[in-house]
Design a protein around this motif. Structure first.
Motif, short mmCIF file in Angstrom:
data_model
loop_
_atom_site.label_atom_id
_atom_site.label_comp_id
_atom_site.label_asym_id
_atom_site.label_seq_id
_atom_site.Cartn_x
_atom_site.Cartn_y
_atom_site.Cartn_z
N ALA A 58 -11.86 2.93 -6.08
CA ALA A 58 -10.97 4.07 -5.81
C ALA A 58 -10.10 3.81 -4.58
O ALA A 58 -8.91 4.16 -4.57
N TYR A 59 -10.69 3.19 -3.56
CA TYR A 59 -9.90 2.90 -2.37
C TYR A 59 -8.87 1.82 -2.66
O TYR A 59 -7.70 1.92 -2.23
N PHE A 60 -9.26 0.78 -3.39
CA PHE A 60 -8.33 -0.30 -3.70
C PHE A 60 -7.12 0.22 -4.48
O PHE A 60 -5.98 -0.12 -4.18
N VAL A 61 -7.39 1.05 -5.48
CA VAL A 61 -6.29 1.61 -6.28
C VAL A 61 -5.40 2.50 -5.42
O VAL A 61 -4.17 2.41 -5.47
N GLY A 62 -6.03 3.38 -4.63
CA GLY A 62 -5.25 4.27 -3.78
C GLY A 62 -4.44 3.53 -2.75
O GLY A 62 -3.27 3.87 -2.49
N TRP A 63 -5.02 2.50 -2.16
CA TRP A 63 -4.30 1.69 -1.17
C TRP A 63 -3.12 0.97 -1.81
O TRP A 63 -2.03 0.91 -1.23
#
Length: 215
Positions: free
Chosen positions: A159-164
């Motif tokens: 989720a963080y990778f996609v959001g970043w």
């Protein structure tokens, strides 16, 4: 995405949210560099704080208060502290390039390529980790900005990778559009400052949602 794009202009604090950053960026661009960005950084951390703590339940910008000055100072120090490593690596790489003869028959070109690749990797790592530190500070205070096991947990989360990644794309496209607007006329820098601030609010909101999804 629609919620992201509407975020800066929704709620009772939308006008002050737009004005605080717009004025700071405009003064930074036209008059006093760097120092006027402190309140803007502080407000972005307030956006992270409300997003991280309330997630999608809080779909409007937070109010502007005196706390943004303190948060801005800490955020600026975090930016400088985490940025020292990529700056040092980049300076070392290009310093060696300036003192080394890069010839096809020598290893100079290989060393420069290796150094440039390392610099790029370190820069991307800095861009990836810094938002985690800022979100940690927004959520837990200064202790949350110190690298630890929580950083790895967040950084490894999909989720963080996609959001970043989405936030980085928004920032990149927004920067190029702002550059084009800034060169149009005498009012270009004024409009560009507003546009860049709007993009920063949207991307900050996206990073906050990504961080919240990992907790």
């Amino acid at each position: 995405m629609r919620e992201l794009l509407r975020y800066p202009v929704r709620g009772e604090h939308a006008e002050e949210a737009l004005l605080i950053g717009w004025i700071c960026l405009l003064v930074h661009l036209l008059f006093v560099p760097a120092f006027t960005l402190v309140p803007a950084i502080g407000y972005l951390i307030s956006v992270l704080r409300s997003t991280v703590n309330e997630g999608e339940q809080r779909a409007t910008p937070p109010p502007v208060g005196w706390a943004i000055l303190r948060r801005g100072v800490v955020g600026g120090l975090l930016l400088i502290g985490y940025g020292l490593v990529p700056v040092a690596v980049g300076a070392t790489t290009f310093g060696l390039a300036g003192t080394t003869s890069i010839e096809p028959d020598t290893g100079g070109s290989f060393l420069f390529l290796a150094g440039s690749t390392t610099t790029l990797f370190v820069l991307l790592s800095f861009l990836y980790v810094l938002p985690i530190a800022l979100c940690g500070y927004a959520r837990e205070g200064r202790g949350g900005a110190v690298p630890g096991s929580g950083f790895a947990t967040v950084g490894a989360h999909a989720a963080y990778f996609v959001g970043w990644t989405v936030a980085l794309v928004i920032l990149g496209l927004g920067w190029f559009v702002g550059e084009a607007v800034a060169s149009l006329s005498t009012l270009g820098p004024v409009l560009a400052a507003l546009w860049w601030w709007y993009v920063l609010l949207v991307s900050t909101r996206r990073i906050g949602l990504a961080y919240a999804a990992t907790r």
